[in-house]
Design an enzyme around this catalytic site. Structure first.
Site, PDB file in Angstrom:
ATOM      1  N   ARG A   1       7.284  32.609 105.048  1.00  0.00           N
ATOM      2  CA  ARG A   1       7.775  32.168 103.731  1.00  0.00           C
ATOM      3  C   ARG A   1       8.700  33.205 103.093  1.00  0.00           C
ATOM      4  NH1 ARG A   1       6.587  28.881 106.178  1.00  0.00           N
ATOM      5  NH2 ARG A   1       4.859  27.437 106.075  1.00  0.00           N
TER       6      ARG A   1
ATOM      7  N   SER B   1       1.286  24.650  98.279  1.00  0.00           N
ATOM      8  CA  SER B   1       0.299  25.726  98.453  1.00  0.00           C
ATOM      9  C   SER B   1       0.644  26.888  97.527  1.00  0.00           C
ATOM     10  CB  SER B   1       0.306  26.230  99.894  1.00  0.00           C
ATOM     11  OG  SER B   1      -0.119  25.202 100.744  1.00  0.00           O
TER      12      SER B   1
ATOM     13  N   GLU C   1       2.320  32.359  97.270  1.00  0.00           N
ATOM     14  CA  GLU C   1       3.531  31.805  97.891  1.00  0.00           C
ATOM     15  C   GLU C   1       4.502  31.356  96.793  1.00  0.00           C
ATOM     16  OE1 GLU C   1       2.729  29.148 101.186  1.00  0.00           O
ATOM     17  OE2 GLU C   1       4.489  27.946 100.695  1.00  0.00           O
TER      18      GLU C   1
HETATM   19  C1  LIG Z   1       3.744  18.790  96.998  1.00  0.00           C
HETATM   20  C2  LIG Z   1       4.398  19.995  97.615  1.00  0.00           C
HETATM   21  C3  LIG Z   1       4.241  20.237  98.976  1.00  0.00           C
HETATM   22  C4  LIG Z   1       4.836  21.357  99.569  1.00  0.00           C
HETATM   23  N1  LIG Z   1       4.674  21.560 100.910  1.00  0.00           N
HETATM   24  C5  LIG Z   1       5.271  22.619 101.500  1.00  0.00           C
HETATM   25  C6  LIG Z   1       5.135  22.837 102.912  1.00  0.00           C
HETATM   26  O1  LIG Z   1       4.506  22.078 103.627  1.00  0.00           O
HETATM   27  N2  LIG Z   1       5.748  23.929 103.443  1.00  0.00           N
HETATM   28  C7  LIG Z   1       6.480  24.797 102.685  1.00  0.00           C
HETATM   29  O2  LIG Z   1       7.028  25.765 103.233  1.00  0.00           O
HETATM   30  N3  LIG Z   1       6.626  24.605 101.349  1.00  0.00           N
HETATM   31  C8  LIG Z   1       6.051  23.549 100.749  1.00  0.00           C
HETATM   32  N4  LIG Z   1       6.189  23.358  99.395  1.00  0.00           N
HETATM   33  C9  LIG Z   1       6.969  24.315  98.590  1.00  0.00           C
HETATM   34  C10 LIG Z   1       8.458  23.931  98.452  1.00  0.00           C
HETATM   35  O3  LIG Z   1       8.634  22.578  98.728  1.00  0.00           O
HETATM   36  C11 LIG Z   1       9.319  24.769  99.388  1.00  0.00           C
HETATM   37  O4  LIG Z   1       9.140  26.144  99.168  1.00  0.00           O
HETATM   38  C12 LIG Z   1      10.799  24.416  99.229  1.00  0.00           C
HETATM   39  O5  LIG Z   1      11.509  24.967 100.307  1.00  0.00           O
HETATM   40  C13 LIG Z   1      11.368  24.893  97.906  1.00  0.00           C
HETATM   41  O6  LIG Z   1      12.698  24.439  97.800  1.00  0.00           O
HETATM   42  P1  LIG Z   1      13.422  24.417  96.377  1.00  0.00           P
HETATM   43  O7  LIG Z   1      14.830  24.014  96.588  1.00  0.00           O
HETATM   44  O8  LIG Z   1      12.655  23.593  95.424  1.00  0.00           O
HETATM   45  O9  LIG Z   1      13.363  25.970  96.001  1.00  0.00           O
HETATM   46  P2  LIG Z   1      12.938  26.617  94.603  1.00  0.00           P
HETATM   47  O10 LIG Z   1      11.504  26.338  94.353  1.00  0.00           O
HETATM   48  O11 LIG Z   1      13.901  26.239  93.545  1.00  0.00           O
HETATM   49  O12 LIG Z   1      13.122  28.164  94.928  1.00  0.00           O
HETATM   50  C14 LIG Z   1      12.232  28.826  95.779  1.00  0.00           C
HETATM   51  C15 LIG Z   1      12.772  30.246  96.026  1.00  0.00           C
HETATM   52  O13 LIG Z   1      13.977  30.159  96.769  1.00  0.00           O
HETATM   53  C16 LIG Z   1      15.062  30.783  96.057  1.00  0.00           C
HETATM   54  N5  LIG Z   1      16.237  29.932  96.266  1.00  0.00           N
HETATM   55  C17 LIG Z   1      16.312  28.590  96.071  1.00  0.00           C
HETATM   56  N6  LIG Z   1      17.536  28.145  96.393  1.00  0.00           N
HETATM   57  C18 LIG Z   1      18.249  29.226  96.787  1.00  0.00           C
HETATM   58  C19 LIG Z   1      19.580  29.417  97.238  1.00  0.00           C
HETATM   59  N7  LIG Z   1      20.438  28.401  97.365  1.00  0.00           N
HETATM   60  N8  LIG Z   1      19.976  30.676  97.556  1.00  0.00           N
HETATM   61  C20 LIG Z   1      19.119  31.730  97.451  1.00  0.00           C
HETATM   62  N9  LIG Z   1      17.847  31.607  97.028  1.00  0.00           N
HETATM   63  C21 LIG Z   1      17.419  30.370  96.704  1.00  0.00           C
HETATM   64  C22 LIG Z   1      14.626  30.847  94.600  1.00  0.00           C
HETATM   65  O14 LIG Z   1      15.213  31.969  93.960  1.00  0.00           O
HETATM   66  C23 LIG Z   1      13.109  30.990  94.736  1.00  0.00           C
HETATM   67  O15 LIG Z   1      12.766  32.352  94.924  1.00  0.00           O
HETATM   68  C24 LIG Z   1       5.607  22.248  98.777  1.00  0.00           C
HETATM   69  C25 LIG Z   1       5.766  21.991  97.404  1.00  0.00           C
HETATM   70  C26 LIG Z   1       5.180  20.875  96.827  1.00  0.00           C
HETATM   71  C27 LIG Z   1       5.389  20.617  95.364  1.00  0.00           C
END
Ligand SMILES: Cc1cc2nc3c(=O)[nH]c(=O)nc-3n(C[C@H](O)[C@H](O)[C@H](O)COP(=O)(O)OP(=O)(O)OC[C@H]3O[C@@H](n4cnc5c(N)ncnc54)[C@H](O)[C@@H]3O)c2cc1C
Length: 284
Positions: free
Chosen positions: A160, A208, A278
């Site tokens: 992660r 998570s 996480e």
């Molecule tokens: C119901 C649910 C289930 C989930 N299941 C999983 C799973 O199975 N596996 C898993 O790994 N995660 C899971 N997640 C967590 C989440 O979906 C992932 O971490 C996802 O990749 C986050 O993407 P986001 O665009 O929303 O990032 P954000 O939440 O907006 O950002 C997350 C991090 O990434 C950075 N970031 C975002 N975009 C960029 C960019 N373009 N450039 C540089 N940094 C950036 C941000 O600064 C932050 O630190 C789950 C979440 C939920 C709500």
């Protein structure tokens, strides 16, 4: 393009948190570079957000400029085994496009919410597949606005995390394997059913909350400590999956923050295991 005093509740999955002093959502790299220049010229601290599925944003808001890449380079191109996808694309939509094109390797990540940029930055993964397993190269933009390409093996992907990616992820190139579309679709359906069965998807959450500790499961430890269903304000340790903290209704970010701390302290006291979070805290 740059707005002021924008509520971040609509930009994160928990639906909690305060306002961004400044907020921008660039659609193309040239707009991104302009936003970065504005932040630099005005000495604004920068916070990067994707679609906010893995963040907890402080109730007191975020100083400086919040830059969301949710709209950035929303395009996916498939060329043979190679797939280019922009940071703002929805990961699950990209997965579906690849499956339809008969390209396998990412179907296990079906149902992970969020953008491609967030998935790369988090090295998101599920059911034995992570972004690092399919990434070929990553398009980046430095905080000074310089565009570059980083090969996946140089990204510093870990559990992660992607420690060597400094700046903003603007796009991802993946190399996938030709496979049978129908079989890929069947695998996807199985994965989605498993997620639906195990995860409390009816309530806002960040997925998570804690990383998997060595040789154990965070959810199992939390459950053993009798914390399932434990609630602070509107935040609750989910009954369905103890590693999820859900917004049962009306939760504040402080409720969620305090519950995370309570779970960490209790699990440490009772089992000696320090749970590493996480979810990323913003503005705390
Ligand atoms: C119901 C649910 C289930 C989930 N299941 C999983 C799973 O199975 N596996 C898993 O790994 N995660 C899971 N997640 C967590 C989440 O979906 C992932 O971490 C996802 O990749 C986050 O993407 P986001 O665009 O929303 O990032 P954000 O939440 O907006 O950002 C997350 C991090 O990434 C950075 N970031 C975002 N975009 C960029 C960019 N373009 N450039 C540089 N940094 C950036 C941000 O600064 C932050 O630190 C789950 C979440 C939920 C709500």
């Amino acid at each position: 393009m740059i707005k002021k005093n924008i509520s971040l509740k609509n930009y994160c999955s928990y639906r909690t948190g305060g306002k961004a002093e400044y907020f921008a959502c660039p659609e193309y790299n040239d707009q991104l570079v302009d936003v970065l220049r504005y932040a630099k010229e005005n000495s604004l601290p920068l916070t990067i957000l994707g679609t906010g599925y893995n963040v907890l944003i402080s109730d007191y808001g975020v100083k400086g400029l919040v830059l969301s890449t949710r709209c950035l380079n929303r395009q996916t191109d498939i060329d043979g085994d190679f797939v280019y996808t922009g940071a703002g694309e929805v990961l699950d939509t990209v997965i579906m496009k690849c499956i339809k094109a008969g390209l396998g390797g990412i179907e296990n990540m079906s149902g992970i919410p969020g953008s491609v940029g967030g998935a790369v930055s988090m090295n998101a993964g599920a059911f034995g597949t992570e972004v690092k397993d399919v990434a070929f190269s990553i398009d980046m933009c430095s905080l000074d606005g310089d565009l570059s390409l980083i090969m996946a093996e140089d990204a510093g992907f870990g559990y992660r995390s992607a420690d060597n990616l400094e700046g903003i992820v603007t796009g991802l190139r993946m190399r996938l394997k030709p496979e049978n579309s129908d079989e890929l679709l069947a695998s996807r359906k199985e994965i989605l059913a498993k997620r639906n069965e195990k995860q409390p998807l009816d309530f806002p959450s960040c997925g998570s909350v804690f990383k998997r500790p060595e040789g154990n499961y965070a959810g199992t430890l939390i459950e053993k400590c009798g914390l399932k269903g434990y609630q602070i304000g509107g935040a609750q340790v989910a009954e369905k999956h103890a590693n999820f903290i859900i917004n049962k209704g009306g939760a504040t970010s402080s409720d969620i923050y305090n519950l995370i701390k309570h779970v960490q302290e209790t699990v440490f006291k009772e089992t000696g295991v320090q749970l590493d979070k996480e979810v990323r805290f913003i503005g705390f």
